[in-house]
Enzyme design. Structure first.
Site, PDB file in Angstrom:
ATOM      1  N   HIS A 131       0.370  -0.890   0.587  1.00 57.53           N
ATOM      2  CA  HIS A 131      -0.036   0.084   0.170  1.00 57.53           C
ATOM      3  C   HIS A 131       0.742   0.716   0.111  1.00 57.53           C
ATOM      4  O   HIS A 131       1.791   0.948   0.910  1.00 57.53           O
ATOM      5  CB  HIS A 131      -0.835   0.094   0.914  1.00 57.53           C
ATOM      6  N   LYS A 187      -0.846  -7.530  -4.180  1.00 58.24           N
ATOM      7  CA  LYS A 187      -2.047  -6.837  -4.270  1.00 58.24           C
ATOM      8  C   LYS A 187      -1.528  -5.452  -4.367  1.00 58.24           C
ATOM      9  O   LYS A 187      -0.820  -5.147  -3.758  1.00 58.24           O
ATOM     10  CB  LYS A 187      -3.373  -7.074  -2.722  1.00 58.24           C
TER      11      LYS A 187
END
Ligand code: DQA
Length: 225
Positions: A118, A145
């Site tokens: 992230h 991700k």
């Protein structure tokens, strides 16, 4: 549209409330992300008992948007316990200690490992994103991700472009942007092949900026498909 996976984060601080939330999510056929870092006293035996629907166990540090404040050894132990108790997925940060990460990968059994990254400041440049994605693919996780903050809707394009790029390499991927300017990318990502997208059952239960409600998300998909 029916094949799109929607994951709902469980952001309760109390185990009983989290169990009730899991039951609501599973009754509606969604995947649940159990945010262990929100729980004051996480009791995984209680939370992961069968029968239940699919669960991602996540135990996030503040630098990637989480709340876990204990020692790193305790954070890891909870994730290892989640694997032992049969969580369906475990989310581990790409920035975590590589030795531990590889050990988890080797001992995950049937549990799917989501390797996540992230950037809350964002956006990252396309070359940088590709560099990170390539390094993540090399780790051998089941799903990668990448999520960054968007300051402008155009910031999402590089992230969304990672989806076909990863798929061409046979890698399952989740990619979209956070923030108001990233909202649309949460809707579009699964249409491009993102393994899942995150949404909430009701406003006020978001685990990250820009998450839409399931109702908002599905009504847009209905218009588009
Ligand atoms: O990694 C993610 C994605 C997320 O940050 C989002 O922006 O929807 C929400 C988190 O709960 C999850 O762990």
């Amino acid at each position: 549209m029916s094949s799109i996976r929607i994951c709902i984060p469980v952001v309760e601080t109390d185990c009983d409330a989290a169990c009730q939330c899991l039951a609501r999510i599973h009754a509606q056929g969604f995947l649940a992300e159990l945010r262990l870092d929100y729980l004051i006293q996480p009791d995984l035996q209680h939370l992961l008992h069968a029968p239940r629907g699919p669960v991602i166990a996540t135990n996030r540090l503040p630098n990637e948007g989480g709340r876990f404040s204990g020692p790193e050894s305790a954070r890891r132990r909870l994730l290892e316990q989640a694997i032992d108790l049969g969580a369906d997925y475990v989310d581990v940060e790409f920035n975590a200690d590589p030795f531990w990460r590889n050990d988890l990968l080797a001992h995950r059994g049937a549990v799917k490992l989501i390797l996540s990254w992230h950037d809350f400041k964002g956006p990252s440049t396309p070359p940088r994103l590709h560099e990170i994605m390539t390094a993540m693919i090399d780790c051998g996780a089941d799903i990668i991700k990448l999520v960054t903050y968007a300051h402008h809707p155009s910031d999402c394009l590089a992230l969304l472009g990672l989806i076909p790029a990863a798929q061409q390499q046979g890698q399952d991927i989740i990619a979209f942007c956070m923030g108001s300017a990233g909202k649309y990318s949460r809707v579009i990502a699964p249409l491009l092949g993102s393994y899942l997208t995150f949404a909430v059952l009701e406003a006020g239960k978001e685990s990250a900026p820009g998450q839409l409600t399931v109702q908002e998300m599905t009504s847009i998909w209905e218009m588009l498909t």
